[in-house]
Design a protein around this motif. Structure first.
Motif, PDB file in Angstrom:
ATOM      1  N   PRO A 166       1.848  -9.677   0.094  1.00  0.00           N
ATOM      2  CA  PRO A 166       2.472  -8.358  -0.091  1.00  0.00           C
ATOM      3  C   PRO A 166       3.598  -8.121   0.917  1.00  0.00           C
ATOM      4  O   PRO A 166       3.548  -8.592   2.051  1.00  0.00           O
ATOM      5  CB  PRO A 166       1.311  -7.385   0.151  1.00  0.00           C
ATOM      6  N   ALA A 217       3.684 -10.977  -4.802  1.00  0.00           N
ATOM      7  CA  ALA A 217       2.999  -9.898  -4.087  1.00  0.00           C
ATOM      8  C   ALA A 217       1.486  -9.998  -4.208  1.00  0.00           C
ATOM      9  O   ALA A 217       0.757  -9.417  -3.399  1.00  0.00           O
ATOM     10  CB  ALA A 217       3.479  -8.540  -4.593  1.00  0.00           C
ATOM     11  N   ASP A 239       7.301  -8.419  -6.806  1.00  0.00           N
ATOM     12  CA  ASP A 239       6.169  -7.555  -7.138  1.00  0.00           C
ATOM     13  C   ASP A 239       5.383  -8.081  -8.323  1.00  0.00           C
ATOM     14  O   ASP A 239       4.163  -7.890  -8.415  1.00  0.00           O
ATOM     15  CB  ASP A 239       6.647  -6.133  -7.430  1.00  0.00           C
TER      16      ASP A 239
END
Length: 200
Positions: free
Chosen positions: A34, A30, A26
């Protein structure tokens, strides 16, 4: 399969749990690829079954720590050596551009103005990430700066293009509200001008 290779890459330096991988993902990958938590845990299970990673430790609450295997490293290196191929692209904005003639000039300028604002906001967000990366060390941060520069330049280009496009609006007037898009046989033809006998 790129999610698989992203996870393999994150495990190159050290083992990590699914939770640790999700947090690291993340905070970095990402931005370009994603993935949801369920997608990531599902892929880790398939990677373990394929022998690309080993479950090197298990803790409370079924917490698993994953370690990259020699087979997994070989898979990652093979993927890195593959040449990039053209990817199909879709753009809702550019699709609308083809039909600007059915929008008012104000609507068209608003369309481009919104895009310019979004691009400026994205550039600002990425610039903040760049400031964070400048304080970090390691291969992921160093390589991440290269990927981040792509995003910064793309956002700057999109903003510049949208502002330019907004300035082009008005050169071709939009279709009038009463115009028939496909032609109306009942619309009278323009009255022909009287002949001047061929004189200029």
């Amino acid at each position: 399969m790129s999610l698989r290779h992203a996870l393999l890459g994150l495990l190159v330096d050290r083992p990590a749990s699914g939770y640790d991988l999700m947090k690291l993902f993340d905070d970095s990958l990402a931005n370009v690829w994603p993935a949801t938590q369920s997608q990531m845990y599902g892929e880790l299970g398939r990677m373990a079954a394929a022998g690309l990673v080993d479950v090197s430790a298990e803790g409370p609450r079924r917490r698993k720590e994953y370690t990259l295997t020699d087979q997994g490293l070989a898979e990652l290196r093979e993927w890195m050596s593959e040449p990039e191929r053209p990817q199909p692209r879709r753009s809702r904005l550019l699709l609308k551009v083809f039909f600007l003639n059915v929008a008012t000039a104000e609507q068209a300028r608003s369309l481009f103005g919104n895009r310019a604002a979004l691009a400026a906001s994205e550039h600002e967000r990425l610039a903040g990430i760049r400031d964070e990366l400048d304080r970090e060390v390691g291969a992921l941060s160093t390589n991440g700066r290269i990927a981040l520069e792509y995003g910064l330049r793309l956002a700057a280009m999109e903003k510049e293009w949208a502002e330019w496009a907004a300035g082009q609006v008005g050169g071709t007037p939009p279709a009038a509200e009463g115009d028939a898009p496909h032609g109306d046989r009942d619309t009278p033809s323009p009255t022909p001008r009287p002949s001047d006998g061929g004189r200029t």
